[in-house]
Design an enzyme around this catalytic site. Structure first.
Site, PDB file in Angstrom:
ATOM      1  CD  GLU A 141      -1.955  -2.310   1.235  1.00 23.05           C
ATOM      2  OE1 GLU A 141      -0.829  -2.648   1.665  1.00 23.05           O
ATOM      3  OE2 GLU A 141      -2.854  -3.116   0.981  1.00 23.05           O
ATOM      4  CG  HIS A 144      -9.795  -7.010   8.084  1.00 23.93           C
ATOM      5  ND1 HIS A 144      -8.812  -7.422   8.935  1.00 23.93           N
ATOM      6  CD2 HIS A 144      -9.399  -7.402   6.854  1.00 23.93           C
ATOM      7  CE1 HIS A 144      -7.869  -8.049   8.265  1.00 23.93           C
ATOM      8  NE2 HIS A 144      -8.198  -8.056   6.998  1.00 23.93           N
TER       9      HIS A 144
END
Lengths: 410, 338, 328
Positions: C60, C129
């Protein structure tokens, strides 16, 4: 010529101390030679000469604290003279200069609008003794309506006064904000003025001996009926609406001595006591037993007395003492479902109150249609004694007692 | 300062091309400039951090004279040399260090954030290893736009241990396989990540090998020898331009000053070590070789020195006399206006 | 006009912009061959090829950082973060680089990039998450941060993001991907940032929200209207940075009371900013303090019952409305 300055050795360093000079003023120095020892926040170190020459005047002594960039001494070349004055600090590097410009930046920036209201003189503090909580909106409304916050009961958490508490207190119609306790009355003789005689003469010519006029008001008796119900629950006795009205009238008369009065050829007599006559229907006809000093009697006392007198009246046991001497009279046809009517003054009274039935009606409150208990009363007045405004003022006072029945308690 | 020229034929390290003299002039100028910034810092004219390039000049000049106008360069915070080598005006660089509105970044970046897009310098970054991804993406863009421009990315040995280094190099190697990453990576291996030596910060001290792990070829070159650097750069730059694949030069170099202006004591290395390395001053090495090759005299060099000092002095004066940025500049360039 | 899902609206926006401008490209994990874990990029690799639809390694920081570099050189990269939780590792690239490069270069570069992806909780994905990021990114000048709650806004705002010159954090919600709504066909239909909209008119209470919680607020508003005659005015912020609170102040001038509904933790959350602003700008109109409806201050647990307890639900919103109305 080169300068020896207090050097910045760390990002946050703002000043340092001269610990000692290795060389004296006037001594020769060589490039790279240590000239002084300085102490900074992190480290002690030697300052070296940047050029060959002679050490000039020492601008800072041993032990002296000097700001970063400050001159410590000059190294003079051949034939050069030392300048006694210090080097001016560069204005353009001054951090202070920028802080004054900050306000400018805020001006020029533009987009950030100050939406808050201008700060006016603060309203009188809501706290009197104990902390009184109120929402900003409630305070604003109270201010605008002239309602003193102290007189409000807050329904929000921790007694916070909120908008609906202020709204609930908002006057439906014009009324006097405060009603002071009624003063006691004294017997008085008011000599007739020329004007008064003239009014009396002319009105009597047109109407008869007592020139009547009539004033009607529609009262909100929701609170009154509620209070009556509560009392009946507690006391387990019967109390009638009229009992309250009697007391209300009696107290109201204390505020208006000009209604608690009688016409006389030479003077208007204002009475020192309040005696209220109650119109009672008997098989023989109408009679009005009197509750003496009704203003000094409680509603229950009034009620007991009225019932006792009514009994006596029905049994033809009334004595003259019982039915003479009233200063004001009340006639109540509510029990017969009469909505409103006009009664005839009972001389020597100057007024009589005709009370209609109390019933639930649709009315407009705060521009909304609501259901309230209402009752119409009509006051007949002797125009020789009472003018229109005087009658209206009396009714305004009476309204306060009837619509806010707690006042009858005090 | 010499203009960045169109890339001509590569220059022969054995011959006395005029380019070499210009390179020497550039390196001397960089050195004098950096020395001046240190002096001005001590006087309190420069705030914050100051990381000077003294001792590493050949790594900047050797590579940046080999690229073309239109190529772009990224560097960390030790970035004065790169900006100057690319042609940024020295006075505007000095003004930026002084925090003046006339600085290359309008006074809003400072030493660590020099930018001169017109000359191909895309910054100036303060996060160790943070800019490698930016350079990788920029290189991709250059190929995507179907140009033959390349990106050069400078970073220190210390930058090789941070996460984004790893992510950038892997993506560079991956995109390079498709010819979509025309990037020249330059490791300025000066032996220390701030105060920690390579053998104390890197599990594998062979830094070029670490780059090869990403399928990117890497060569170790003596960073103090501008001839070696320039020679390698000529060859490598052409290859990158032709293939669109990345390449790495591990330049072994040394910095003479502390990590930054506040690093005075330098407890991680001895004064002797620093003195030893000063024998391998890149300017000295070049002077001596040019004395052999081109019969450059001490006077020639003295003249270059004086001219450099004069120009640096003018830059300092300009910086002094310039105003700080307008207060309203605080709020500009946060986001675009359109 | 056509009825589209939120997911399709996002895909349409990207494809229309890629058709319109050859500099637009997209990169992300498994967006190409795999066609995206939420199927947003289905069909795009086939249409635009691997140079414009880039399957990246799991990196990322690499994705965000290379996007900055691409943007500085004139491309318009879109980075799909598989979930916005994974972008935390790219924080340095986004906050220290993307958000600041324009400023510290003195305006010499634009950074026209979009980072988009789903955020939020709801399907037992546990603590790492299930997070939302409007407060996190909303704090940093230099970024634009938006959270569309309807398919039309998703399409219009994504186009605005792609066409703009600044880095945009585009916060989607997986829970909304299937939601359907009317979306204009016009390929130049854009929705500007910094403009809130009144999603439902009312006069009893102001409800401020965005994203998934906006839809929750609308459901509660409908129920309260039917069951208790309470008419809530619901305002969809749409955009966190820039933030448009003028419609909220106008609403509070009318209703005199407000609640803010956000999904995640109360401390330092988006509702704190909105509440403080309402206090500053509508102080005299308030009959009650602004009430914040938020998730519980805990990492998101796995067990379904605990997850439900941790997230705002209809009764939380209804209770808050009644509290500010001083109603039982």
């Amino acid at each position: 010529m080169s300068e020896i300055i207090m050097p910045k050795m760390g990002d946050a360093m703002t000043e340092g101390k001269v610990v000692r000079w290795y060389k004296k003023s006037g001594e020769a120095v060589k490039k790279g030679e240590p000239v002084a020892e300085i102490e900074t926040d992190k480290v002690n170190l030697d300052l070296e000469a940047e050029s060959d020459g002679t050490l000039g005047e020492l601008a800072a002594q041993e032990g002296q604290v000097v700001p970063v960039g400050g001159l410590l001494a000059r190294i003079l070349g051949a034939g050069e003279k030392d300048e006694p004055q210090r080097r001016a600090t560069d204005q353009k590097d001054s951090v202070k200069k920028t802080t004054g410009e900050y306000a400018e930046a805020i001006e020029t920036k533009g987009p950030r609008r100050d939406r808050s209201q201008p700060i006016e003189a603060p309203p009188p503090p809501a706290t009197r003794g104990s902390r009184q909580r109120s929402s900003p909106l409630a305070r604003k409304m109270a201010r605008e309506l002239g309602v003193p916050l102290e007189s409000l009961q807050g329904s929000g958490p921790q007694g916070r006064i909120v908008a609906k508490d202020v709204q609930g207190f908002r006057p439906v119609e014009d009324r006097r904000p405060r009603l002071s306790p009624p003063s006691s009355l004294e017997s008085k003789s008011i000599p007739l003025s020329a004007m008064r005689r003239t009014i009396a003469k002319r009105l009597s010519e047109s109407t008869g001996p007592i020139p009547h006029f009539y004033l009607t008001v529609d009262l909100d008796v929701t609170s009154l009926l509620s209070m009556r119900q509560q009392l009946m629950d507690i006391e387990e006795t019967k109390i009638s609406v009229n009992d309250f009205i009697v007391r209300a009238c009696a107290l109201a008369l204390r505020h208006h001595p000009n209604v608690n009065a009688s016409w006389g050829d030479d003077a208007i007599a204002q009475h020192g006591d309040v005696h209220v006559g109650i119109a009672v229907s008997t098989p023989e006809g109408l009679i009005t037993p009197v509750v003496r000093n009704a203003d000094q009697k409680s509603v229950r006392e009034i009620g007991d007395e009225v019932r006792a007198l009514a009994d006596k009246a029905k049994n033809r046991k009334l004595m003259p003492n019982d039915y003479q001497g009233s200063t004001f009279t009340i006639s109540n046809l509510g029990a017969w479902g009469i909505e409103e009517f006009t009664a005839i003054i009972n001389p020597p009274n100057s007024a009589i109150l005709a009370v209609g039935a109390a019933e639930a009606r649709a009315v407009v409150v705060d521009r909304q249609v609501v259901i309230r208990d209402r009752m119409k009363i009509t006051m007949s007045c002797d125009h020789r004694v009472i003018d229109g405004a005087a009658g209206a003022e009396f009714l305004r006072t009476l309204r306060q007692y009837i619509e806010q029945p707690l006042r009858l308690v005090v | 300062m010499p203009e960045v020229k169109e890339q001509t034929a590569t220059i022969d390290a054995a011959a006395c091309a005029p380019e070499w003299k210009e390179i020497l002039r550039q390196m001397i100028f960089i050195r004098r400039f950096e020395e001046a910034t240190e002096r001005e810092f001590r006087k309190g004219k420069i705030g914050g951090y100051l990381h000077v390039y003294s001792g590493q000049e050949a790594v900047a000049s050797g590579v940046l004279t080999a690229i073309r106008k239109g190529d772009i360069v990224f560097s960390g915070y030790r970035d004065h040399a790169h900006a100057l080598a690319l042609g940024a005006e020295p006075r505007r660089v000095m003004a930026e260090l002084f925090g003046k509105g006339t600085g290359v970044s309008k006074g809003k970046g400072g030493s660590m954030h020099l930018f001169d897009v017109e000359h191909g310098f895309y910054g100036g970054y303060g996060i160790v290893g943070g800019h490698l991804t930016l350079a990788t993406g920029a290189a991709y863009a250059l190929r995507y736009q179907q140009t033959d421009r390349i990106a050069v990315c400078y970073f220190g040995d210390g930058a090789m241990n941070i996460g984004s280094f790893h992510e950038a190099l892997n993506m560079a190697g991956l995109w390079g396989k498709q010819g979509l990453c025309p990037m020249l990576l330059i490791i300025e291996n000066n032996g220390y990540a701030m105060g920690t030596s390579v053998d104390r910060h890197s599990a594998l001290t062979d830094l070029a090998a670490r780059v090869r792990a990403y399928n990117i070829p890497a060569e170790k070159i003596d960073g103090q020898d501008v001839f070696a650097i320039r020679g390698a750069a000529d060859r490598i730059v052409r290859q990158i331009r032709e293939t669109g694949t990345p390449y790495c030069i591990e330049a072994i170099t040394y910095r003479f000053s502390g990590h930054g202006a506040a690093d005075i004591l330098q407890p991680y290395r001895s004064k002797d070590e620093v003195e030893q390395h000063k024998h391998r001053d890149p300017i000295l090495i070049m002077r001596n070789r040019l004395a052999e090759m081109c019969a450059i005299t001490d006077d020639d060099v003295k003249k270059m020195d004086e001219e450099a000092n004069a120009e640096v002095a003018k830059a300092v004066q300009f910086a002094e006399e310039s105003e700080q940025p307008e207060a309203s500049e605080l709020f500009t360039d946060v986001v675009s206006n359109g | 006009m056509a009825e589209k899902s939120y997911r399709d609206a996002i895909r349409d926006a990207m494809m229309e912009e890629m058709d319109r401008d050859p500099n637009v490209l997209i990169m992300g994990e498994d967006i190409g061959v795999y066609e995206g874990t939420f199927r947003i990029t289905a069909g795009m690799l086939k249409k635009y090829g691997p140079k414009r639809v880039i399957d990246t390694p799991i990196a990322e920081a690499g994705m965000a950082g290379t996007a900055v570099g691409m943007a500085m050189l004139g491309l318009r990269p879109i980075v799909e973060m598989m979930t916005m939780n994974f972008a935390i590792v790219a924080a340095d690239q986004i906050l220290n680089h993307a958000a600041k490069v324009r400023y510290f270069s003195g305006g010499q570069v634009d950074v026209p990039m979009v980072i988009r992806g789903p955020q939020g909780a709801g399907v037992q994905l546990s603590a790492q998450h299930s997070q939302t990021f409007e407060a996190f990114y909303g704090h940093f000048p230099g970024l634009a941060v938006v959270a569309p709650a309807t398919p039309a806004d998703a399409k219009g705002m994504l186009k605005t993001a792609i066409r703009g010159k600044d880095p945009v954090i585009f916060l989607e919600s997986a829970a909304l991907y299937g939601m359907k709504g009317e979306v204009p066909d016009d390929p130049d239909f854009t929705v500007p940032f910094g403009k809130s909209r009144v999603a439902r008119e009312g006069s009893d209470v102001t409800v401020v929200s965005y994203g998934r919680m906006l839809q929750l607020s609308l459901i509660v508003a409908d129920k309260l209207s039917k069951d208790e005659g309470i008419e809530a005015e619901v305002i969809d912020l749409r955009s966190m940075r820039p933030l448009d609170l003028d419609p909220v102040y106008e609403s509070v001038a009318k209703t005199h009371r407000a609640i803010v509904v956000q999904e995640q933790w109360k401390p330092f959350g988006a509702a704190a900013e909105i509440s403080a602003s309402i206090m500053e700008n509508a102080f005299d109109d308030l009959d009650a303090p602004v009430e914040r409806v938020t998730g519980e201050d805990v990492p998101m647990p796995y067990a379904r019952n605990l997850e439900l307890l941790a997230t705002p639900n209809e009764s939380h919103v209804a209770e808050a409305i009644k509290k500010v109305m001083y109603r039982a």
